[in-house]
Write a protein that holds these residues in place. Structure first.
Motif, PDB file in Angstrom:
ATOM      1  N   ARG A  48      45.639  44.627  30.978  1.00 16.61           N
ATOM      2  CA  ARG A  48      46.444  43.856  31.905  1.00 16.61           C
ATOM      3  C   ARG A  48      45.250  42.996  32.575  1.00 16.61           C
ATOM      4  O   ARG A  48      44.176  43.452  32.620  1.00 16.61           O
ATOM      5  CB  ARG A  48      46.894  44.864  32.812  1.00 16.61           C
ATOM      6  N   ASP A  49      45.914  41.827  33.099  1.00 20.63           N
ATOM      7  CA  ASP A  49      44.863  41.065  33.898  1.00 20.63           C
ATOM      8  C   ASP A  49      44.916  41.607  35.218  1.00 20.63           C
ATOM      9  O   ASP A  49      45.858  41.571  36.080  1.00 20.63           O
ATOM     10  CB  ASP A  49      45.516  39.722  34.028  1.00 20.63           C
ATOM     11  N   LEU A  50      43.779  42.030  35.644  1.00 20.41           N
ATOM     12  CA  LEU A  50      43.690  42.714  36.980  1.00 20.41           C
ATOM     13  C   LEU A  50      42.893  41.712  38.043  1.00 20.41           C
ATOM     14  O   LEU A  50      42.380  42.069  39.036  1.00 20.41           O
ATOM     15  CB  LEU A  50      42.660  43.903  36.986  1.00 20.41           C
TER      16      LEU A  50
END
Length: 314
Positions: A48-50
């Motif tokens: 995921r894009d954190l």
């Protein structure tokens, strides 16, 4: 188990691997004992894009918030003029010129003065002139501008607090000194061997650099000194994407409501016209029915009455 039995067991030949296995059996997959299990199905969590979840340092947060605020709020012209900076190519030419006039380091100054002292000891009256350098320090810069000794003032665009420098362009315009705003106080600081510098001044240049210096001044004068638009133009007031979408939505809804209102008015008008037409038709039908009952039309009766009245008068 005795020691003798243990020794016998140790001396026994080891079984060779791979032998004694059945051909029909499938090889079992190796299971990593240390692999993390994230769910009952034993599936790994997707990447995921954190970026938004990340905990940024406080100074970075403040930088970003300030940048957003400067976009949203209405910025007065005196502060907004610092967004109008020198172009990349001209800035490169300016900094190449400034690098030639960077002040002496402590080591260079020491060697120069040492040579002068040595010459005095020998008996040679050698006079060492101070080299032509860039002047810096906000108080020194202002005094040079006020005395009209400055030929070009270079101001940094990101001075904090901005109050240190906000009045300097107005002073340069009043005294007729050409000035320019350049990106990066750190870049200016590098010229004078410091971390940062708010403003620099060139008082004079060598004969060989006069053409290049004149070209830079020709660019700076119309862009900064004679530019009235930058002095009167307000900055900021840029809405966020969310706010813009909301306004667009409201506009669309208002336009839709206007359209619906117009359509409703047209429908009402058509209904009124139809009702009026229906009423007129009903009245005409009633008249016809009355005429049919009486035998004579009402208009003829009225004429008969008029003739009777005339006769009585005679």
């Amino acid at each position: 188990m005795s020691s003798k039995q243990a020794r016998q067991k140790k001396n026994q030949p080891k079984k060779q691997k791979g032998k004694g296995k059945r051909k029909g059996k499938k090889k079992q997959k190796k299971v990593d004992k240390f692999a993390k299990v994230y769910s009952k199905q034993k599936k790994a969590v997707p990447v995921r894009d954190l970026y938004q979840v990340m905990r940024w340092p406080k100074y970075i947060k403040i930088q970003r918030q300030r940048k957003v605020l400067m976009k949203r709020l209405r910025v007065p012209p005196a502060i907004n003029q610092f967004t109008n900076t020198l172009e990349r190519n001209t800035a490169y030419q300016l900094f190449t010129l400034l690098s030639k006039y960077s002040p002496e380091t402590k080591k260079q100054k020491k060697t120069r003065l040492q040579k002068v002292a040595e010459s005095k000891v020998i008996g040679d009256n050698v006079k060492s002139k101070k080299p032509l350098t860039v002047k810096y320090g906000i108080n020194h810069v202002t005094s040079l501008v006020e005395r009209k000794k400055a030929k070009l003032v270079i101001i940094a665009h990101d001075v904090d607090p901005i109050e240190l420098v906000v009045w300097l362009p107005a002073l340069c315009r009043k005294m007729g000194v050409p000035y320019c705003i350049v990106k990066g106080k750190a870049r200016l600081g590098k010229v004078v061997h410091k971390k940062t510098a708010t403003a620099l001044v060139l008082t004079d240049v060598k004969q060989q650099d006069k053409n290049a210096f004149a070209k830079i001044i020709d660019i700076c004068m119309p862009k900064f000194n004679d530019n009235v638009e930058t002095r009167t133009k307000w900055g900021g007031g840029v809405l966020s994407s969310k706010a813009r979408k909301a306004i667009e939505k409201n506009l669309e809804s208002s336009q839709l409501s206007k359209k619906l209102m117009q359509e409703q008015k047209i429908r009402e008008r058509i209904i009124k016209e139809k009702l009026e037409q229906q009423r007129l038709e009903e009245e005409a039908q009633k008249k016809k029915e009355e005429e049919a009952k009486n035998g004579k039309p009402e208009a003829d009766k009225a004429e008969d009455k008029k003739t009777e009245k005339k006769n009585t008068k005679k």
